[in-house]
Design an enzyme around this catalytic site. Structure first.
Site, PDB file in Angstrom:
ATOM      1  N   LYS A  15      21.287  81.083  12.849  1.00  0.00           N
ATOM      2  CA  LYS A  15      21.865  82.159  12.033  1.00  0.00           C
ATOM      3  C   LYS A  15      21.828  83.469  12.817  1.00  0.00           C
ATOM      4  CE  LYS A  15      21.385  84.168   7.368  1.00  0.00           C
ATOM      5  NZ  LYS A  15      20.632  84.118   6.097  1.00  0.00           N
ATOM      6  N   SER A  61      23.345  83.421   1.875  1.00  0.00           N
ATOM      7  CA  SER A  61      23.989  84.046   3.002  1.00  0.00           C
ATOM      8  C   SER A  61      24.065  83.177   4.251  1.00  0.00           C
ATOM      9  CB  SER A  61      23.246  85.335   3.350  1.00  0.00           C
ATOM     10  OG  SER A  61      21.928  85.043   3.798  1.00  0.00           O
ATOM     11  N   SER A  94      19.104  81.908   0.204  1.00  0.00           N
ATOM     12  CA  SER A  94      20.125  81.816   1.244  1.00  0.00           C
ATOM     13  C   SER A  94      20.092  80.584   2.136  1.00  0.00           C
ATOM     14  CB  SER A  94      20.073  83.053   2.135  1.00  0.00           C
ATOM     15  OG  SER A  94      20.755  84.096   1.492  1.00  0.00           O
TER      16      SER A  94
HETATM   17  N1  GLN Z   1      22.157  85.881  -2.713  1.00  0.00           N
HETATM   18  C1  GLN Z   1      20.925  86.590  -2.605  1.00  0.00           C
HETATM   19  C2  GLN Z   1      21.197  88.030  -2.231  1.00  0.00           C
HETATM   20  O1  GLN Z   1      22.314  88.391  -2.160  1.00  0.00           O
HETATM   21  C3  GLN Z   1      20.010  85.935  -1.628  1.00  0.00           C
HETATM   22  C4  GLN Z   1      20.280  86.277  -0.221  1.00  0.00           C
HETATM   23  C5  GLN Z   1      19.283  85.717   0.739  1.00  0.00           C
HETATM   24  O2  GLN Z   1      18.490  84.831   0.400  1.00  0.00           O
HETATM   25  N2  GLN Z   1      19.296  86.247   1.946  1.00  0.00           N
HETATM   26  O3  GLN Z   1      20.331  88.812  -2.021  1.00  0.00           O
END
Ligand code: GLN
Length: 508
Positions: free
Chosen positions: A79, A154, A178
């Site tokens: 990532k 994400s 994410s």
């Molecule tokens: N969807 C969640 C957010 O927008 C989680 C994102 C994540 O785990 N990095 O914060």
């Protein structure tokens, strides 16, 4: 068998035994990236030369009879939130476009030391803020099961590249879901380890009390292989746990007799898609058939999870993202609105101080996308004098109650099962105009991070329209061996995790 059809466990075994060269394995996946990624956009950078060079060096090492690392020859996608000294690290933000970190993240260093082959950096929501990958400054990722749909986020690029067999395994990060949510929406297996199990050094910080790096792969066994390399104490991360790392791959086959899995009836309330509910209930039945006992439990504060997370995470983000000021690295604007190279002096006008402030403001205005700005504003507001107690301090109290729910639940059960997401993959554009709808996507995943425990998600069925449905298991702190074992046992009974999207099929 094609290397792209092999499990990661089999691939590294084949390389170690000399049945497959690291070079051949790497070439196959690079070729797939070249052929497929134009439609998926899972990669922000592909390191063709570097990967081939590393692979050739591993083959030479083997020929010379030198010992090989545990991941020798395994292509890995990382990532773009993790620092890599030889590849740009952008966090999918214009703010960091072109940034090359001076060092490797601890996880990246461990992958290299284990002789893995890093093939590239994957697309994501900007600074890991989002649940659909549409917040990337470099275009959304398309779900390999249906290119008109979101892969989740994400870590959407990491999930999509594994789903389309462009890499056998990938690294993701999980602050509120994410790893698990995109794994669920792309039909792969993703593990968020216990907070502190994996070093965060070199992970671009989003919300430091929640962030955790973890493996994404096609199966629990492959996640176990990867976790064993990346887990463990790092003196460079004060929050990393100084505890021995178990051999995650060795205990997977022990049957589930005696294991108690909690089922939360409130998870099946309004909003849960009936097809998802059906597949999740079927998974509980499969666990029962595998010897586990299913026990209904209550998580009384779970419904406050999203509200609590969307205070804690933006507060920490507003502080973490203060470092992007245009002065140290990343995007810098000139007061006149023209972009200057990093290191160039800000133009003056109204004195140095006002020119400096203007440079900060413009750099941040130009460098950050709308969702990141929204989070910075939410967090700054909730932390400011007069609001701190009402919002941030209150959220921390609720966080404690959520954590207590888990401690109480784990007195009665060993694992908690349920859905990962209320629906299968949604259409690109369907929620991107409605931040609240996007935040609600995280309903089933944020509490795991707030409590600091571990969770895994894996496919448990498909919708009639052919989209994967995910199942989530959560466990007490450091119970990764049980999470992996339960998932592995399930994956021996079922073959959902073996299904591939049509786009991944080899051309005839
Ligand atoms: N969807 C969640 C957010 O927008 C989680 C994102 C994540 O785990 N990095 O914060």
């Amino acid at each position: 068998m094609q290397p792209s059809d092999m499990s990661a466990v089999d691939l590294v075994t084949a390389v170690r035994q000399g049945d497959l060269t690291a070079l051949r394995a790497t070439e196959v996946f690079l070729e797939r990236i070249e052929r497929l990624d134009g439609q998926i956009n899972a990669f922000l950078a592909v390191d063709r030369e570097g990967a081939l060079r590393t692979a050739a060096a591993i083959d030479a090492k083997r020929k010379a009879g030198k010992p090989l690392g545990p991941l020798a020859g395994l292509p890995v996608a990382v990532k773009d939130a993790l620092c890599t000294s030889d590849l740009p690290t952008t966090c999918a933000s214009k703010m960091l476009a072109g940034f090359r970190p001076p060092y490797d993240a601890e996880v990246v260093a461990r992958l290299r030391a284990a002789d893995a082959v890093i093939v590239g950096k994957t697309n994501m929501d900007e600074f890991a803020m989002g649940g659909s990958n549409e917040n990337s400054a470099f275009g959304p990722v398309h779900n390999p099961w249906d290119l008109t749909r979101a892969p989740g986020g994400s870590s959407g690029g990491s999930a999509a590249c594994v789903a389309a067999d462009m890499a056998p395994v990938a690294i993701g990060s999980d602050t509120g879901g994410s790893i698990r949510q995109p794994a669920g929406l792309c039909g792969i297996t993703g593990l968020k380890p216990t907070y502190g199990r994996v070093s965060r050094r070199g992970l671009v910080a989003f919300a430091s009390s929640l962030d955790q790096i973890g493996p994404m792969a096609r199966s629990a066994a492959d996640c176990a292989l990867l976790l064993e390399t990346i887990a463990g104490h790092d003196p460079g991360d004060a929050t990393s746990l100084d505890l021995p790392v178990p051999a995650y791959g060795t205990d997977l086959e022990r049957p589930l007799e005696g294991v108690r899995i909690g089922r939360v009836p409130a998870h099946f309330g309004a909003g849960l898609d009936p097809e998802v509910a059906h597949a999740v209930e079927e998974a509980f039945a499969a666990f029962r058939a595998a010897g586990a006992t299913i026990i209904d439990i209550d998580m009384p504060h779970a419904d406050a999870g999203v509200a609590t997370y969307y205070l804690v995470a933006p507060c920490e983000a507003s502080s973490n993202l203060a470092r992007y000021d245009g002065a140290h690295y990343g995007h810098r604007a000139e007061p006149g609105g023209h972009r200057a190279e990093p290191g160039g002096a800000p133009a003056s006008g109204g004195g140095f101080e006002s020119a400096l402030v203007e440079m900060y403001c413009r750099s941040r205005a130009e460098g950050f996308g709308p969702e990141v700005k929204r989070r910075i504003m939410l967090g700054t507001y909730a932390l400011s004098a007069g609001y701190y107690d009402a919002y941030y301090a209150k959220a921390l109290k609720v966080r404690r109650l959520i954590r207590q729910d888990y401690l109480d639940a784990f007195e009665k059960v060993d694992l908690i099962g349920g859905p990962v997401s209320a629906t299968a993959a949604f259409k690109l554009g369907e929620k991107s105009g409605d931040p609240l709808a996007m935040y609600l996507v995280d309903l089933y995943t944020v509490c795991t991070n707030l409590a600091g425990v571990g969770g895994i998600s894996f496919p448990c069925g498909f919708t009639k329209g052919g989209l994967p449905i995910g199942f989530q298991l959560q466990a007490p702190a450091l119970a990764e061996p049980l999470l992996l074992r339960a998932t592995d046992r399930y994956q021996h009974l079922t073959d959902w995790h073996r299904r591939r999207p049509a786009i991944a099929a080899r051309p005839r």
